[in-house]
Design a protein around this motif. Structure first.
Motif, PDB file in Angstrom:
ATOM      1  N   VAL A 141      -7.807  -5.481  -5.442  1.00 61.40           N
ATOM      2  CA  VAL A 141      -7.662  -6.249  -4.197  1.00 61.40           C
ATOM      3  C   VAL A 141      -7.183  -5.301  -3.096  1.00 61.40           C
ATOM      4  N   LYS A 142      -7.848  -5.369  -1.951  1.00 62.59           N
ATOM      5  CA  LYS A 142      -7.438  -4.548  -0.808  1.00 62.59           C
ATOM      6  C   LYS A 142      -6.838  -5.458   0.249  1.00 62.59           C
ATOM      7  N   PRO A 143      -5.507  -5.628   0.252  1.00 66.56           N
ATOM      8  CA  PRO A 143      -4.874  -6.550   1.202  1.00 66.56           C
ATOM      9  C   PRO A 143      -5.170  -6.158   2.647  1.00 66.56           C
ATOM     10  N   ALA A 144      -5.112  -7.149   3.521  1.00 58.54           N
ATOM     11  CA  ALA A 144      -5.372  -6.911   4.941  1.00 58.54           C
ATOM     12  C   ALA A 144      -4.443  -5.826   5.475  1.00 58.54           C
ATOM     13  N   GLY A 145      -5.029  -4.809   6.091  1.00 54.66           N
ATOM     14  CA  GLY A 145      -4.254  -3.724   6.669  1.00 54.66           C
ATOM     15  C   GLY A 145      -3.925  -2.591   5.719  1.00 54.66           C
ATOM     16  N   ALA A 146      -4.218  -2.742   4.414  1.00 57.65           N
ATOM     17  CA  ALA A 146      -3.899  -1.704   3.434  1.00 57.65           C
ATOM     18  C   ALA A 146      -4.989  -0.635   3.417  1.00 57.65           C
ATOM     19  N   ASP A 147      -4.593   0.586   3.059  1.00 53.94           N
ATOM     20  CA  ASP A 147      -5.546   1.696   2.963  1.00 53.94           C
ATOM     21  C   ASP A 147      -6.206   1.758   1.600  1.00 53.94           C
ATOM     22  N   ASP A 148      -5.519   1.277   0.561  1.00 57.96           N
ATOM     23  CA  ASP A 148      -6.018   1.384  -0.803  1.00 57.96           C
ATOM     24  C   ASP A 148      -6.026   0.021  -1.484  1.00 57.96           C
TER      25      ASP A 148
END
Length: 249
Positions: A141-148
């Motif tokens: 899962v790539k949370p909103a605003g995350a790079d990874d």
């Protein structure tokens, strides 16, 4: 497949346990409830390539405010192996895109990719047809605003019952009633607050058009614990589902 008394007790716990779990957790911590009205519009298909092998296809378009706004897009596929006429194993992949919705939305749209392993068993209890589904998911899962991407593990157990309305068994061109409950449990080091991930309770009216095709319209009550462990979604959901299985043998 006959249902033993211990299995009956497990089914009873399945339908009552999640609500007890949520209520117990709520008594220990401050919880915020987020009520939403959603609509899920779905297609499922298990297509046989040979007596043993087949392909699973699935598309779900999920909408917030029943139809008005986007909620989620889910595309899932897999390779089926039919161990017996009543037992099937699936190895598959899913892509999910989630949009901001509700009173506590994500900051922006975010993606998720999954690999899953699934065992599905079919049986009966008198006139009632039963389907058990055990699924393990490895989620990125790539949370909103995350790079990874964040890696998560989840286990799911699904039990569905169908009751024919026109006779002792469900045949083509006949209606039926359906109900299911599915429990989601997260595990692993990145799960944090939401070991209890969600629960889905569903009731529907269905129609079997042929041995290959059926459709259902129903109501889903979904309880979701958000990652922060504080916000609980209570989603009242209209479900429209079409199942169409092709036989390429």
């Amino acid at each position: 497949m006959k249902l033993r008394f211990t299995t009956f007790l497990f089914i009873l716990f399945l339908f009552t346990g999640p609500s007890l779990l949520v209520n117990t957790a709520a008594a220990q911590n401050l919880r915020i409830k987020d009520y939403n009205n959603n609509g899920w519009y779905m297609y499922f298909g298990d297509h046989k390539l040979s007596d043993k092998w087949g392909v699973h296809t699935e598309l779900q378009v999920r909408r917030f405010n029943v139809l008005k706004d986007p909620q989620q897009l889910l595309i899932r596929t897999g390779i089926n192996y039919n161990m017996t006429p009543d037992a099937m194993f699936t190895l598959g992949y899913g892509f999910i895109e989630t949009h901001p919705y509700g009173d506590y939305p994500a900051a922006s749209t975010f993606p998720e990719q999954r690999i899953y392993q699934q065992l599905q068993l079919k049986g009966s209890l008198g006139r009632i047809g039963l389907t058990h589904r055990y699924r393990l998911e490895q989620r990125w899962v790539k949370p909103a605003g995350a790079d990874d991407y964040t890696y998560l593990n989840r286990a799911r157990y699904f039990l569905k019952a169908t009751l024919p309305l026109a006779g002792s068994s469900l045949e083509a061109k006949e209606p039926y009633l359906a109900a299911y409950d599915e429990v989601f449990v997260g595990f692993g080091e990145n799960v944090k607050q939401n070991v209890f991930d969600q629960n889905r309770l569903y009731f529907a009216l269905g129609f079997k058009f042929s041995d290959a095709a059926s459709a259902e319209v129903g109501y889903l009550n979904q309880i979701v614990q958000k990652a922060n462990g504080v916000v609980f979604e209570h989603n009242h959901t209209l479900q429209l589902g079409l199942t169409y299985n092709l036989d390429f043998r």
